[in-house]
Design a protein around this motif. Structure first.
Motif, PDB file in Angstrom:
ATOM      1  N   SER A  47      51.427  54.987  54.438  1.00 43.26           N
ATOM      2  CA  SER A  47      50.373  55.395  55.381  1.00 43.26           C
ATOM      3  C   SER A  47      50.918  55.448  56.796  1.00 43.26           C
ATOM      4  O   SER A  47      51.832  54.689  57.163  1.00 43.26           O
ATOM      5  CB  SER A  47      49.196  54.409  55.308  1.00 43.26           C
ATOM      6  N   ALA A  48      50.339  56.357  57.577  1.00 46.84           N
ATOM      7  CA  ALA A  48      50.699  56.449  58.996  1.00 46.84           C
ATOM      8  C   ALA A  48      50.148  55.217  59.716  1.00 46.84           C
ATOM      9  O   ALA A  48      49.058  54.748  59.386  1.00 46.84           O
ATOM     10  CB  ALA A  48      50.095  57.708  59.592  1.00 46.84           C
ATOM     11  N   LEU A  50      48.219  52.815  62.013  1.00 48.68           N
ATOM     12  CA  LEU A  50      47.052  52.789  62.877  1.00 48.68           C
ATOM     13  C   LEU A  50      47.398  51.766  63.957  1.00 48.68           C
ATOM     14  O   LEU A  50      47.801  50.660  63.637  1.00 48.68           O
ATOM     15  CB  LEU A  50      45.854  52.306  62.058  1.00 48.68           C
ATOM     16  N   TYR A  58      53.569  52.390  57.222  1.00 48.78           N
ATOM     17  CA  TYR A  58      53.225  51.207  56.433  1.00 48.78           C
ATOM     18  C   TYR A  58      53.276  51.519  54.945  1.00 48.78           C
ATOM     19  O   TYR A  58      53.113  52.666  54.532  1.00 48.78           O
ATOM     20  CB  TYR A  58      51.796  50.750  56.745  1.00 48.78           C
ATOM     21  N   ASN A  60      50.964  50.183  51.825  1.00 50.04           N
ATOM     22  CA  ASN A  60      49.709  49.457  51.594  1.00 50.04           C
ATOM     23  C   ASN A  60      49.345  49.433  50.109  1.00 50.04           C
ATOM     24  O   ASN A  60      49.780  50.304  49.345  1.00 50.04           O
ATOM     25  CB  ASN A  60      48.553  50.124  52.362  1.00 50.04           C
ATOM     26  N   TRP A  94      47.943  44.477  66.804  1.00 52.34           N
ATOM     27  CA  TRP A  94      48.264  45.670  66.037  1.00 52.34           C
ATOM     28  C   TRP A  94      49.752  46.027  66.079  1.00 52.34           C
ATOM     29  O   TRP A  94      50.131  47.186  65.957  1.00 52.34           O
ATOM     30  CB  TRP A  94      47.422  46.872  66.506  1.00 52.34           C
ATOM     31  N   ARG A  97      54.292  44.540  61.266  1.00 55.73           N
ATOM     32  CA  ARG A  97      54.249  43.249  60.589  1.00 55.73           C
ATOM     33  C   ARG A  97      54.966  43.254  59.251  1.00 55.73           C
ATOM     34  O   ARG A  97      55.024  44.282  58.567  1.00 55.73           O
ATOM     35  CB  ARG A  97      52.812  42.755  60.446  1.00 55.73           C
ATOM     36  N   ASP A 100      50.982  41.500  55.651  1.00 51.81           N
ATOM     37  CA  ASP A 100      49.610  41.243  56.065  1.00 51.81           C
ATOM     38  C   ASP A 100      48.782  41.155  54.785  1.00 51.81           C
ATOM     39  O   ASP A 100      48.863  42.055  53.949  1.00 51.81           O
ATOM     40  CB  ASP A 100      49.171  42.484  56.859  1.00 51.81           C
ATOM     41  N   ARG A 126      39.280  52.752  57.052  1.00 55.63           N
ATOM     42  CA  ARG A 126      40.725  52.784  56.839  1.00 55.63           C
ATOM     43  C   ARG A 126      41.073  53.409  55.490  1.00 55.63           C
ATOM     44  O   ARG A 126      40.804  52.838  54.435  1.00 55.63           O
ATOM     45  CB  ARG A 126      41.293  51.363  56.922  1.00 55.63           C
ATOM     46  N   PHE A 128      43.878  53.637  54.153  1.00 58.86           N
ATOM     47  CA  PHE A 128      44.892  52.875  53.420  1.00 58.86           C
ATOM     48  C   PHE A 128      44.283  51.655  52.730  1.00 58.86           C
ATOM     49  O   PHE A 128      44.964  50.978  51.971  1.00 58.86           O
ATOM     50  CB  PHE A 128      46.070  52.484  54.333  1.00 58.86           C
TER      51      PHE A 128
HETATM   52  N1  ROI Z   1      48.268  50.735  59.820  1.00 56.51           N
HETATM   53  C1  ROI Z   1      48.470  51.048  58.524  1.00 56.51           C
HETATM   54  N2  ROI Z   1      48.716  52.318  58.195  1.00 56.51           N
HETATM   55  N3  ROI Z   1      48.451  50.119  57.543  1.00 56.51           N
HETATM   56  C2  ROI Z   1      48.206  48.810  57.817  1.00 56.51           C
HETATM   57  O1  ROI Z   1      48.193  47.966  56.894  1.00 56.51           O
HETATM   58  C3  ROI Z   1      47.956  48.442  59.148  1.00 56.51           C
HETATM   59  N4  ROI Z   1      47.684  47.160  59.491  1.00 56.51           N
HETATM   60  C4  ROI Z   1      47.408  46.808  60.723  1.00 56.51           C
HETATM   61  C5  ROI Z   1      47.386  47.807  61.862  1.00 56.51           C
HETATM   62  C6  ROI Z   1      48.349  47.334  62.941  1.00 56.51           C
HETATM   63  C7  ROI Z   1      45.965  47.871  62.408  1.00 56.51           C
HETATM   64  N5  ROI Z   1      47.776  49.133  61.443  1.00 56.51           N
HETATM   65  C8  ROI Z   1      48.002  49.451  60.135  1.00 56.51           C
HETATM   66  O2  ROI Z   1      47.102  45.548  60.982  1.00 56.51           O
END
Ligand code: ROI
Length: 164
Positions: A47-48, A50, A58, A60, A94, A97, A100, A126, A128
């Motif tokens: 995923s792109a 966020l 990312y 996910n 944000w 990471r 998560d 979201r 993702f």
């Molecule tokens: N963006 C995406 N694509 N996937 C995530 O798991 C994710 N997790 C986050 C933030 C930084 C908001 N952006 C994310 O915590």
């Protein structure tokens, strides 16, 4: 600890240090949570990001667990797994990471306090979260928000790609 096991959904995400391997390790860690059993895992999705630009993409996924842990006990266990995987809390909001782990849903519970909001506050916006969740629980009802399917249909995929 609850007496009856509850059905819960956990969102997994990583964009650092070999994210695919991080998510696989995350699933293994969820498998060995006390008083819990991992029932289903979604595919992995790319995923792109966020949030702030310039981060890597990312990976996910979503897992379904049956657990006798309370929501607070589960949160403590997930934070311990994140810490074990090198996640440092308290940095930039944000930011990228390593791993998560978010409680998305905990049975039919709706709650909001200083540490926990269930259902997860941003999950319905979201892609993702919604798409992997829909993969493993297409008939799911979101407490207080109707069926999952309508949220998926309203949420653009933003280039989300199922990878395995
Ligand atoms: N963006 C995406 N694509 N996937 C995530 O798991 C994710 N997790 C986050 C933030 C930084 C908001 N952006 C994310 O915590």
């Amino acid at each position: 600890m609850n007496t009856l096991p509850k059905c819960v959904y956990i969102g997994l995400g990583s964009n650092l240090d070999d994210p695919v391997a991080q998510l696989k390790r995350g699933f293994v860690a969820l498998d060995s949570l006390p008083a819990s059993c991992c029932m289903r895992r979604s595919s992995l999705y790319r995923s792109a990001p966020l949030g702030p630009a310039g981060q890597p993409d990312y990976i996910n996924a979503v897992a379904e667990l049956e657990t006798a842990l309370s929501a607070q006990e589960l949160l403590a266990q997930l934070q311990a797994i994140e810490a074990h995987h090198g996640r440092v809390r308290g940095g930039e909001r944000w930011a990228a990471r390593v791993l998560d782990l978010d409680i998305l849903l905990y049975a039919d519970v709706r709650m909001h306090d200083a540490v926990l909001t269930i259902p997860h506050a941003e999950m319905l916006a979201r892609e993702f979260v919604l798409y992997p969740l829909f993969e493993i629980a297409p008939a799911l009802e979101i407490p207080g928000a109707g069926n999952l399917k309508q949220w998926v249909e309203r949420c653009p995929a933003r280039g989300l790609e199922r990878i395995e």
